[in-house]
Every structure is written in C-alpha cells, then in structure tokens.
Write an enzyme that holds these catalytic residues in place. Sequence first.
Site, mmCIF file in Angstrom:
data_model
loop_
_atom_site.group_PDB
_atom_site.id
_atom_site.type_symbol
_atom_site.label_atom_id
_atom_site.label_comp_id
_atom_site.label_asym_id
_atom_site.label_seq_id
_atom_site.Cartn_x
_atom_site.Cartn_y
_atom_site.Cartn_z
ATOM 1 N N HIS A 1 0.501 -2.312 0.616
ATOM 2 C CA HIS A 1 -0.802 -2.976 0.730
ATOM 3 C C HIS A 1 -1.421 -2.936 2.121
ATOM 4 O O HIS A 1 -2.458 -3.554 2.348
ATOM 5 C CB HIS A 1 -0.725 -4.418 0.210
ATOM 6 N N SER B 1 0.922 -7.942 -7.525
ATOM 7 C CA SER B 1 0.962 -6.557 -7.062
ATOM 8 C C SER B 1 1.236 -5.607 -8.233
ATOM 9 O O SER B 1 0.430 -5.498 -9.141
ATOM 10 C CB SER B 1 2.002 -6.406 -5.941
#
Length: 314
Positions: free
Chosen positions: A200, A91
Amino acid sequence: MKLAAVFPGQGSQSVGMLKALSERFDAVGETFAQGSEVLGYDVWKLVQEGPEDTLKQTEYTQPVMFASGVAVWRCWQAAGGPLPTVLAGHSLGEYSALTAAGVFAYEDAMGLVAERARLMGNAVPAGVGGMAAIMGLDDESVAAVCADIHGERVVQAVNFNAPGQVVISGHLDAVEQATEAAKAKGARRAMVLPVSVPNHSALMDVAAEPLAARIASTPVTSADMRVIQNLEARSYDTLEDMLGALKRHVNNPVYWTGSVQAIKAAGVELVVEMGPGKVLTGLTKRIDKSLTGVCVQDPDSLDHAISLATAEHS
C-alpha cells in the site's frame, strides 16, 4: 439488529487452519480444489502441511487467504447463516468481500488475486521493502513521523487499523528510521514486521497500472450486497466506482478504522469475521466497543456466530 461480514487479509494465515471446518463442510475442500485448478498447485495441501515459510510468501499468502475467506463464507451459507446488511474486507480481504457480494466469480477472482500477489511481490527486490506497526500514537503523529523522513526513501502510514494502531510501509531503512522516531515521540511500541513487501505504499505504484488492467479485463456483475471499501471507507453505488476504488487501492492506504465506523453507521451491531484468525475481531472492539465482534474459523465459532446473528435478526 444488523449483521456485517468482514474478511481478513494477509497475516491471519497459519498451517493447519480451517481443518476442523473442512471436516464438517464439503464447501471448504471444494473451494480449495477450485482454487488449485486455477493456480496449478494443491492449495489445501500447502495450507495443511506448509511449510510455514512458503505460506508466508506473498505469492502464496494472498491466494490462500482469499480462498479461506470464500470457504468460510460458503460454510456460513451452508449452515443457514443470515445475509449480512453490509460486507467489507481488510486489504486483500476486499476481494473476498466483492466475491461474496457476487461482483466476481470465484475462479475469476482467484486468477486476479494471484496476479495481484505476483505484481506486489515483484514490485521491489527482496530485502528492499518493509512494514512496521506503531502502537500508542495517534494517526496524525504517525503520519508526521513518516512525512519528516519521506523523500528519496519512501515511508508512509498505510494501514489505519484502529485508534493507536497504525502500520507504516516503504523502504526498509526508512521504515526502521521511522520506528525509532516514533519511539522517541512516545509510541508505546514500534516494531518492524516480518513482511518483505511494502504493501500500500508508493513502492506499489509499479503494480498499480497492470493490476488495474487485469481488474478491467475480469468479468464482473453488479453487487447484490453493499460493500464498504478501504480506499475511502465507504460504499459505492455503481460497479464502475467499486472497481475504480479497487484499482487505486494497491498503492493507497487501508482506512480500516473508518470502514468499521461506516459499518456502524449502517446500523450494524454484530460484526462477523469470515476467515482464520481473530485480527479483525480484535480491531472491531478497539474501534467501537458498542459493536459485538466474533470470528468464524471452526465449527464451534460458526455455531456461536450464527446463534448471535439469528437472535439479532429474530
């Protein structure tokens, strides 16, 4: 045997981290000082003194973890650690990986990460979003649980971290409903995480366009190392495709299991986690037991990792 360097994201931060490493390498203090100039506050003081509640806020966590990854990478270089065959980051850690690969200058990337943190933190009001970890169900079962609930209320499987370990994200009430449904379906464990930002998920759609614009306006150069990116668990041949994947990533899942499998497919046998904590090292072992995973977060672990890496490369 080949080496991969991987960079952790949010969740690995802690008050006092990297202190011992900073006492051996000037690179740590220099990296945080450069970051402080960009951000306008003393990042190292926050890391060393807290308070922890501030360190956990996305606005601060993302720049802190980005700086930490780059600082450890610079220590690796200063200590004579060999160059990896491939890089990756979980990420937020992808920004550290791309900086290590030379795509972004550190100061430019710090400004970009700070903007990412601001956009994500402001995407939904406090208390509206949430995330939860589901343990002991396969990916398809977790996705099915979310699909049964997902509608006006958002809940999606967003972090495919390891077999049997998936993180879901969305509206907090839908996330809580999904955790109960996952337990009923046989999950060994399902718990809401202490995170207020639904990372996300589709709730990040509002952040995607302005973040893409900021990425597009940030100076870049071609990567001098291969980077496996989370969006599709693969590397890209062109800078345009690399940046395109980065732009789309904020509101799309993290395919970390696939990313580690791609690292393995590149012939890598040693995976070195560059940054505080051991999250990615643990995931590496769960994903593929044939891989050796080690973390670098203090002088002893750095020396150990380099000894393994140089032995593998000799």
